[in-house]
Design a protein around this motif. Structure first.
Motif, PDB file in Angstrom:
ATOM      1  N   ALA A  14    -103.360 -13.605  74.948  1.00  0.00           N
ATOM      2  CA  ALA A  14    -104.570 -14.023  75.658  1.00  0.00           C
ATOM      3  C   ALA A  14    -104.734 -15.546  75.600  1.00  0.00           C
ATOM      4  CB  ALA A  14    -105.787 -13.322  75.068  1.00  0.00           C
ATOM      5  N   GLN A  15    -104.433 -16.115  74.456  1.00  0.00           N
ATOM      6  CA  GLN A  15    -104.527 -17.567  74.326  1.00  0.00           C
ATOM      7  C   GLN A  15    -103.494 -18.266  75.221  1.00  0.00           C
ATOM      8  OE1 GLN A  15    -104.138 -18.063  70.084  1.00  0.00           O
ATOM      9  NE2 GLN A  15    -106.367 -18.143  69.772  1.00  0.00           N
ATOM     10  N   ALA A  16    -102.311 -17.706  75.315  1.00  0.00           N
ATOM     11  CA  ALA A  16    -101.279 -18.284  76.175  1.00  0.00           C
ATOM     12  C   ALA A  16    -101.713 -18.222  77.642  1.00  0.00           C
ATOM     13  CB  ALA A  16     -99.955 -17.564  75.972  1.00  0.00           C
ATOM     14  N   LEU A  17    -102.278 -17.077  78.049  1.00  0.00           N
ATOM     15  CA  LEU A  17    -102.765 -16.947  79.421  1.00  0.00           C
ATOM     16  C   LEU A  17    -103.931 -17.910  79.681  1.00  0.00           C
ATOM     17  CD1 LEU A  17    -102.618 -13.076  79.915  1.00  0.00           C
ATOM     18  CD2 LEU A  17    -101.174 -14.803  80.991  1.00  0.00           C
ATOM     19  N   TRP A  18    -104.816 -18.041  78.692  1.00  0.00           N
ATOM     20  CA  TRP A  18    -105.932 -18.973  78.827  1.00  0.00           C
ATOM     21  C   TRP A  18    -105.429 -20.414  78.990  1.00  0.00           C
ATOM     22  CZ3 TRP A  18    -111.008 -18.281  79.570  1.00  0.00           C
ATOM     23  CH2 TRP A  18    -111.825 -19.406  79.460  1.00  0.00           C
ATOM     24  N   SER A  19    -104.409 -20.748  78.217  1.00  0.00           N
ATOM     25  CA  SER A  19    -103.823 -22.086  78.299  1.00  0.00           C
ATOM     26  C   SER A  19    -103.222 -22.337  79.678  1.00  0.00           C
ATOM     27  CB  SER A  19    -102.759 -22.256  77.217  1.00  0.00           C
ATOM     28  OG  SER A  19    -102.119 -23.494  77.343  1.00  0.00           O
ATOM     29  N   ILE A  20    -102.525 -21.348  80.218  1.00  0.00           N
ATOM     30  CA  ILE A  20    -101.942 -21.468  81.554  1.00  0.00           C
ATOM     31  C   ILE A  20    -103.046 -21.632  82.598  1.00  0.00           C
ATOM     32  CG2 ILE A  20    -100.664 -20.211  83.350  1.00  0.00           C
ATOM     33  CD1 ILE A  20     -98.977 -19.005  81.048  1.00  0.00           C
ATOM     34  N   GLY A  21    -104.109 -20.850  82.461  1.00  0.00           N
ATOM     35  CA  GLY A  21    -105.243 -20.944  83.390  1.00  0.00           C
ATOM     36  C   GLY A  21    -105.915 -22.307  83.307  1.00  0.00           C
ATOM     37  N   ALA A  22    -106.083 -22.829  82.107  1.00  0.00           N
ATOM     38  CA  ALA A  22    -106.707 -24.138  81.926  1.00  0.00           C
ATOM     39  C   ALA A  22    -105.844 -25.237  82.538  1.00  0.00           C
ATOM     40  CB  ALA A  22    -106.948 -24.408  80.447  1.00  0.00           C
ATOM     41  N   LYS A  23    -104.530 -25.138  82.357  1.00  0.00           N
ATOM     42  CA  LYS A  23    -103.632 -26.125  82.950  1.00  0.00           C
ATOM     43  C   LYS A  23    -103.656 -26.041  84.474  1.00  0.00           C
ATOM     44  CE  LYS A  23    -100.652 -26.527  78.963  1.00  0.00           C
ATOM     45  NZ  LYS A  23     -99.384 -26.194  78.341  1.00  0.00           N
ATOM     46  N   ALA A  24    -103.740 -24.836  85.018  1.00  0.00           N
ATOM     47  CA  ALA A  24    -103.821 -24.663  86.475  1.00  0.00           C
ATOM     48  C   ALA A  24    -105.137 -25.251  87.001  1.00  0.00           C
ATOM     49  CB  ALA A  24    -103.708 -23.187  86.839  1.00  0.00           C
ATOM     50  N   ALA A  25    -106.227 -25.028  86.280  1.00  0.00           N
ATOM     51  CA  ALA A  25    -107.520 -25.577  86.693  1.00  0.00           C
ATOM     52  C   ALA A  25    -107.501 -27.107  86.630  1.00  0.00           C
ATOM     53  CB  ALA A  25    -108.632 -25.023  85.811  1.00  0.00           C
ATOM     54  N   THR A  26    -106.877 -27.656  85.595  1.00  0.00           N
ATOM     55  CA  THR A  26    -106.771 -29.112  85.470  1.00  0.00           C
ATOM     56  C   THR A  26    -105.971 -29.696  86.630  1.00  0.00           C
ATOM     57  OG1 THR A  26    -106.910 -28.955  83.072  1.00  0.00           O
ATOM     58  CG2 THR A  26    -105.975 -30.977  83.963  1.00  0.00           C
ATOM     59  N   THR A  27    -104.859 -29.049  86.948  1.00  0.00           N
ATOM     60  CA  THR A  27    -104.032 -29.506  88.067  1.00  0.00           C
ATOM     61  C   THR A  27    -104.801 -29.422  89.376  1.00  0.00           C
ATOM     62  OG1 THR A  27    -102.038 -28.755  86.915  1.00  0.00           O
ATOM     63  CG2 THR A  27    -101.855 -29.124  89.292  1.00  0.00           C
ATOM     64  N   SER A  28    -105.525 -28.340  89.562  1.00  0.00           N
ATOM     65  CA  SER A  28    -106.333 -28.199  90.779  1.00  0.00           C
ATOM     66  C   SER A  28    -107.392 -29.290  90.861  1.00  0.00           C
ATOM     67  CB  SER A  28    -107.013 -26.831  90.804  1.00  0.00           C
ATOM     68  OG  SER A  28    -106.049 -25.811  90.858  1.00  0.00           O
TER      69      SER A  28
END
Length: 128
Positions: A14-28
């Protein structure tokens, strides 16, 4: 022990998925910021901000630039002072002309002569 291991792996995933989501949001967000800054109004605002910051930096850190800005500002104040004084003189001239054509037409053009002298003095002050 097995249940604890499953919980740990689930939390790690879950933490890994959250990290990926946060990085995607930052990029967006970076892409959105870039698009908004590419807007002509955004570019103009950013340019004015950068120019203002540069002038403030130069004014605070470089003595010759500070002297230049102070001299230019003094001239600007002189011009506006001249304009305000001239507006008052023009008002006086029209008042005098009005008085000439009024009931009391005997007055000499002393106000006009004084206004002319003040105008020439103001022009001399601004030019010099």
């Amino acid at each position: 022990m097995l249940a604890s291991s499953i919980k740990t792996k689930t939390i790690t995933a879950a933490q890994a998925l959250w990290s990926i989501g946060a990085k995607a949001a930052t990029t967006s967000q970076w892409l959105l910021n870039t698009a908004l800054n590419a807007n002509p109004i955004g570019v103009i605002i950013a340019g004015v901000g950068a120019l203002t910051a540069g002038v403030v930096y130069l004014y605070k850190n470089f003595e010759p630039f500070t002297k230049l800005i102070d001299a230019v500002w003094a001239k600007i104040k002189g011009v506006f002072s001249f304009i305000v004084d001239s507006a008052g003189m023009v008002s006086g001239v029209f008042s005098t002309i009005g008085n000439w054509f009024g009931d009391d037409g005997d007055k000499e053009p002393t106000a006009t002569t004084a206004a002319t002298k003040k105008t020439l003095a103001g022009i001399t002050r601004v030019v010099s």
